[in-house]
Motif scaffolding. Sequence first.
Motif, PDB file in Angstrom:
ATOM      1  N   GLU A 108       8.808  12.271   1.771  1.00 14.58           N
ATOM      2  CA  GLU A 108       8.850  13.293   2.811  1.00 14.58           C
ATOM      3  C   GLU A 108       7.663  13.219   3.769  1.00 14.58           C
ATOM      4  OE1 GLU A 108       9.398  16.991   0.747  1.00 14.58           O
ATOM      5  OE2 GLU A 108      11.419  16.460   0.112  1.00 14.58           O
ATOM      6  N   CYS A 109       7.231  12.006   4.092  1.00  9.55           N
ATOM      7  CA  CYS A 109       6.182  11.803   5.082  1.00  9.55           C
ATOM      8  C   CYS A 109       6.787  11.881   6.479  1.00  9.55           C
ATOM      9  CB  CYS A 109       5.527  10.423   4.910  1.00  9.55           C
ATOM     10  SG  CYS A 109       4.600  10.242   3.382  1.00  9.55           S
ATOM     11  N   ASP A 110       5.984  12.290   7.446  1.00 12.40           N
ATOM     12  CA  ASP A 110       6.403  12.288   8.843  1.00 12.40           C
ATOM     13  C   ASP A 110       5.779  11.087   9.522  1.00 12.40           C
ATOM     14  OD1 ASP A 110       7.940  14.643   8.776  1.00 12.40           O
ATOM     15  OD2 ASP A 110       6.133  15.873   8.949  1.00 12.40           O
ATOM     16  N   LEU A 111       6.576  10.378  10.312  1.00  9.58           N
ATOM     17  CA  LEU A 111       6.133   9.153  10.970  1.00  9.58           C
ATOM     18  C   LEU A 111       6.392   9.237  12.461  1.00  9.58           C
ATOM     19  CD1 LEU A 111       5.316   6.048  10.741  1.00  9.58           C
ATOM     20  CD2 LEU A 111       7.776   5.613  10.624  1.00  9.58           C
ATOM     21  N   LEU A 153       0.819  -1.208   0.000  1.00  9.73           N
ATOM     22  CA  LEU A 153       0.000   0.000   0.000  1.00  9.73           C
ATOM     23  C   LEU A 153       0.854   1.260   0.000  1.00  9.73           C
ATOM     24  CD1 LEU A 153      -2.438  -1.194   2.815  1.00  9.73           C
ATOM     25  CD2 LEU A 153      -2.873  -1.249   0.342  1.00  9.73           C
ATOM     26  N   PHE A 154       2.029   1.158   0.649  1.00  6.08           N
ATOM     27  CA  PHE A 154       2.929   2.299   0.768  1.00  6.08           C
ATOM     28  C   PHE A 154       4.310   1.762   1.116  1.00  6.08           C
ATOM     29  CE2 PHE A 154       5.130   5.331   3.559  1.00  6.08           C
ATOM     30  CZ  PHE A 154       5.172   6.437   2.739  1.00  6.08           C
ATOM     31  N   GLU A 155       5.344   2.406   0.586  1.00  2.72           N
ATOM     32  CA  GLU A 155       6.715   2.020   0.923  1.00  2.72           C
ATOM     33  C   GLU A 155       7.616   3.234   0.813  1.00  2.72           C
ATOM     34  OE1 GLU A 155      10.231  -1.132  -0.397  1.00  2.72           O
ATOM     35  OE2 GLU A 155       8.272  -1.241  -1.347  1.00  2.72           O
ATOM     36  N   ASP A 156       8.495   3.388   1.798  1.00  2.37           N
ATOM     37  CA  ASP A 156       9.489   4.454   1.761  1.00  2.37           C
ATOM     38  C   ASP A 156      10.620   4.106   2.726  1.00  2.37           C
ATOM     39  OD1 ASP A 156      10.787   6.818   1.114  1.00  2.37           O
ATOM     40  OD2 ASP A 156       9.232   8.148   1.886  1.00  2.37           O
ATOM     41  N   ILE A 157      11.725   4.805   2.572  1.00  3.09           N
ATOM     42  CA  ILE A 157      12.840   4.699   3.506  1.00  3.09           C
ATOM     43  C   ILE A 157      12.726   5.886   4.460  1.00  3.09           C
ATOM     44  CG2 ILE A 157      15.347   4.786   3.770  1.00  3.09           C
ATOM     45  CD1 ILE A 157      15.496   3.474   0.957  1.00  3.09           C
ATOM     46  N   PHE A 158      12.760   5.596   5.755  1.00  2.00           N
ATOM     47  CA  PHE A 158      12.632   6.631   6.772  1.00  2.00           C
ATOM     48  C   PHE A 158      13.924   6.748   7.554  1.00  2.00           C
ATOM     49  CE2 PHE A 158       8.262   5.874   5.833  1.00  2.00           C
ATOM     50  CZ  PHE A 158       7.605   7.057   6.121  1.00  2.00           C
ATOM     51  N   ILE A 199      -8.427   8.620   9.707  1.00  2.00           N
ATOM     52  CA  ILE A 199      -7.774   9.300   8.594  1.00  2.00           C
ATOM     53  C   ILE A 199      -8.326  10.723   8.571  1.00  2.00           C
ATOM     54  CG2 ILE A 199      -7.472   9.436   6.093  1.00  2.00           C
ATOM     55  CD1 ILE A 199      -7.568   6.430   5.949  1.00  2.00           C
ATOM     56  N   THR A 200      -7.430  11.692   8.675  1.00  4.69           N
ATOM     57  CA  THR A 200      -7.822  13.091   8.696  1.00  4.69           C
ATOM     58  C   THR A 200      -7.203  13.778   7.485  1.00  4.69           C
ATOM     59  OG1 THR A 200      -7.806  13.056  11.110  1.00  4.69           O
ATOM     60  CG2 THR A 200      -7.799  15.219  10.061  1.00  4.69           C
ATOM     61  N   TYR A 201      -8.044  14.437   6.716  1.00  6.31           N
ATOM     62  CA  TYR A 201      -7.566  15.158   5.537  1.00  6.31           C
ATOM     63  C   TYR A 201      -7.316  16.604   5.922  1.00  6.31           C
ATOM     64  CZ  TYR A 201      -8.966  10.995   3.091  1.00  6.31           C
ATOM     65  OH  TYR A 201      -9.067   9.691   2.674  1.00  6.31           O
ATOM     66  N   LYS A 202      -6.081  17.049   5.719  1.00  7.02           N
ATOM     67  CA  LYS A 202      -5.681  18.418   6.034  1.00  7.02           C
ATOM     68  C   LYS A 202      -5.713  19.235   4.749  1.00  7.02           C
ATOM     69  CE  LYS A 202      -4.401  17.417  10.289  1.00  7.02           C
ATOM     70  NZ  LYS A 202      -5.084  17.932  11.449  1.00  7.02           N
ATOM     71  N   GLY A 203      -5.436  20.501   4.874  1.00  5.67           N
ATOM     72  CA  GLY A 203      -5.358  21.343   3.689  1.00  5.67           C
ATOM     73  C   GLY A 203      -4.138  20.989   2.855  1.00  5.67           C
ATOM     74  N   ASP A 204      -4.074  21.517   1.656  1.00  9.38           N
ATOM     75  CA  ASP A 204      -2.934  21.339   0.757  1.00  9.38           C
ATOM     76  C   ASP A 204      -2.677  19.887   0.393  1.00  9.38           C
ATOM     77  OD1 ASP A 204      -2.565  24.089   0.861  1.00  9.38           O
ATOM     78  OD2 ASP A 204      -1.128  23.956   2.510  1.00  9.38           O
ATOM     79  N   GLY A 205      -3.708  19.036   0.384  1.00  7.65           N
ATOM     80  CA  GLY A 205      -3.558  17.656  -0.047  1.00  7.65           C
ATOM     81  C   GLY A 205      -2.848  16.744   0.931  1.00  7.65           C
ATOM     82  N   MET A 206      -2.717  17.167   2.175  1.00 10.75           N
ATOM     83  CA  MET A 206      -2.055  16.353   3.188  1.00 10.75           C
ATOM     84  C   MET A 206      -3.076  15.486   3.926  1.00 10.75           C
ATOM     85  SD  MET A 206       1.076  17.113   2.784  1.00 10.75           S
ATOM     86  CE  MET A 206       1.995  16.631   4.227  1.00 10.75           C
ATOM     87  N   VAL A 207      -2.613  14.321   4.371  1.00 10.31           N
ATOM     88  CA  VAL A 207      -3.471  13.393   5.100  1.00 10.31           C
ATOM     89  C   VAL A 207      -2.692  12.861   6.303  1.00 10.31           C
ATOM     90  CG1 VAL A 207      -2.802  11.397   3.697  1.00 10.31           C
ATOM     91  CG2 VAL A 207      -4.998  11.382   4.839  1.00 10.31           C
ATOM     92  N   VAL A 208      -3.425  12.608   7.388  1.00  8.12           N
ATOM     93  CA  VAL A 208      -2.835  12.014   8.588  1.00  8.12           C
ATOM     94  C   VAL A 208      -3.533  10.677   8.813  1.00  8.12           C
ATOM     95  CG1 VAL A 208      -2.409  12.250  11.062  1.00  8.12           C
ATOM     96  CG2 VAL A 208      -2.424  14.288   9.601  1.00  8.12           C
ATOM     97  N   ILE A 209      -2.747   9.600   8.809  1.00  5.30           N
ATOM     98  CA  ILE A 209      -3.285   8.255   9.008  1.00  5.30           C
ATOM     99  C   ILE A 209      -2.867   7.784  10.389  1.00  5.30           C
ATOM    100  CG2 ILE A 209      -3.165   5.850   8.235  1.00  5.30           C
ATOM    101  CD1 ILE A 209      -2.632   7.011   5.397  1.00  5.30           C
ATOM    102  N   ALA A 210      -3.846   7.351  11.181  1.00  5.89           N
ATOM    103  CA  ALA A 210      -3.571   6.828  12.516  1.00  5.89           C
ATOM    104  C   ALA A 210      -3.974   5.363  12.546  1.00  5.89           C
ATOM    105  CB  ALA A 210      -4.335   7.617  13.576  1.00  5.89           C
ATOM    106  N   THR A 269       1.950  11.046   8.366  1.00  3.80           N
ATOM    107  CA  THR A 269       1.456  12.277   7.765  1.00  3.80           C
ATOM    108  C   THR A 269       2.182  12.503   6.449  1.00  3.80           C
ATOM    109  OG1 THR A 269       1.152  13.202   9.972  1.00  3.80           O
ATOM    110  CG2 THR A 269       1.110  14.748   8.129  1.00  3.80           C
ATOM    111  N   GLY A 270       1.398  12.727   5.379  1.00  3.27           N
ATOM    112  CA  GLY A 270       2.027  12.964   4.092  1.00  3.27           C
ATOM    113  C   GLY A 270       1.026  13.342   3.022  1.00  3.27           C
TER     114      GLY A 270
END
Length: 147
Positions: free
Chosen positions: A39-42, A8-13, A103-114, A125-126
């Motif tokens: 550039e997601c925040d975890l 569903l999602f993959e990145d190096i943090f 899941i919270t949708y923020k402004g500027d196309g950002m989303v926060v998944i808990a 967050t990304g």
Amino acid sequence: MSTTRVTLFEDIFEVTTLNPDRKIFDRVNRIAATGTTFECDLLLDVNSEIYSLGEGEKVTLVLASTLNLDGTPDDHFSYAPNAGEPTLADNYEYVMHGRVFDITYKGDGMVVIAASFGGLLMRLTGDQRHLSSVQPDMRLYILIKKD
């Protein structure tokens, strides 16, 4: 065999801070990390008795809907791999199963998944373009390995 159907999602943090709000539980570390590609925040709780991470370490993090390499859905109530058959978990050091609870949708196309993994929490967050495969109330796996 490709795992793109289950990922569903993959990145190096890169872990930026260990226990940013002080250590609360003896056996749990909360890591703050930043994705190097998207550039997601975890923020992620990790059982520190079985998996240790330190500031500056890089990890590959994957969110997946199933551990079956062929994409066959899991029943999400039990884990009973077929003996001898490889799974997505074989390639990772730390795996948890959990559920998206907000899941919270923020402004500027950002989303926060808990999500909660048996009480260990994740907040990711990304940009919603990169996180659109994660849905409310979804059951999923988080898989981690050090780079």
